[in-house]
Design an enzyme around this catalytic site. Sequence first.
Site: not given
Length: 509
Positions: A272-273, A276, A302
């Site tokens: 997830h990160e 980003h 997101e």
Amino acid sequence: MSGVAERYDALVDRLRRKALLESCASVLGWDEQTYMPTGGAKHRSEQLALLSGEAHAAATDPVLGELIGELESASAGELGDAEGPQAANLREARRAYDRATCLPRRLVEELSRVGTMAQQAWVGARREKDFGAFLPHLERVVALKREEASAIGFEEGGELYDALLADYEPGATSAWIDSVFAPLRSATVELLDGIRGSGVELPVDILTRSYPVDSQRQFSTSASKRIGFSFDEGRLDVAAHPFCSGFGPGDCRLTTRYDEHHFPGAFFGTLHESGHGIYEQGLERNAFGTAMGVSCSLGIHESQSRMWENFVGRSGAFWDFQFDEARKTFPAALGQESRERFVSAINDVRSSMIRVEADEVTYNLHIMLRFELERALIDGSLEPGDVPTAWNEMFTRDFGITPADDAEGCLQDIHWSSGSLGYFPTYALGNIYAAQFFVAAEAAVGPLGEQFARGDFEPLRRWLNQEIHSRGRQYPADRLVEVVTGQPLSHEPLVEHLRNRFGPLYGLC
């Protein structure tokens, strides 16, 4: 000063100086959550307050306002196409200037100071499961955010919360969010009812076996590199709450957290990160400080993290490629397991307490709950002291289970401690954006599943960079969706994705 070009260059120079001050503050904020000793919190709050005040002074300098006004008076075409990069930089400079000049420096500095102390208090309160220890800080944060929202204002027919929401999703309003969330909630509840009534139990015990932390770190880092995050220009550390900080060209920091007996937390949190981080590393370096060098919105940001975490990372195709390495890395836990059982386990759907560990189907209900609560905090219909009761009642309503304590309830997220009220809706928007982008990407670069199965993630990363990252804030989010996909924003691609992934697992199709 003569000439539009000279005025534009002067504008960009001032915007970059402000961005540099903000990036310095970001470094201190990252250090606060990763390596700073707890005893340094008070001094750090003063450091950050000073930098916030200086950045605010740069953002509200009357000379900056004069440059913006002069450029807005330039004849049509002198700054290029109306939707071109220079016009976008000017448009966003005006929006930011008007917003900043509504706020006194005193308030900006106090928000930073209070937020720094509140975050440190939150860490301790969460660890001790003690909302009372955090309450005085939350009361101060909410009071300041109400003051901020009142100073900024909102459009006729809107509400106070809109002023804060626009900081994360420019142009969005609470009413618009309601219109987007309502059909998604209805479709989600329908699918969830089918899953709950299926009687199917997936082998989730696989995920709570022993996964040594050092092995998790190595495995997660390897996957992050594989999908395209550059560790030559980034790093991965540990924090109480996972996050990504992009300080500017060449420096992007990720954090995660590890639990030896919960494989998904660190692995999917890192993916997830990394999503980003890939976005931050894909921004145009020469555009730093301008609208063309920042993300379109938090919802669009997101969409990138949720895409890599879920559309890629939880797909069967991803594990066609990755599972052999997983078995070698975790022989005790996975040595005798099949890929099929493992993939079904990581896609288990059930009511759970923690948002960042929620499955794709229930995740958006977590966001809708927070959206409802923070709107009430800002309009005054909910006081901070009543948050635990309201949270538990709403959670029981939506999920059929009740948090055992505040650590797995209202203290689980860092956002309110830092003053990030208005942020939460962007997570669900990100899921909606991600689904629509994923469909467009596959149409453009071919069958993504086949590419993932052979460990080839570059076509998707390159497409995202060209179509989304490099565009910065050239377009508002809703317009970007139309430009990239050819369709207006819709919840339907996300619902179709959820049905296609979870229907077969639970015998619904």
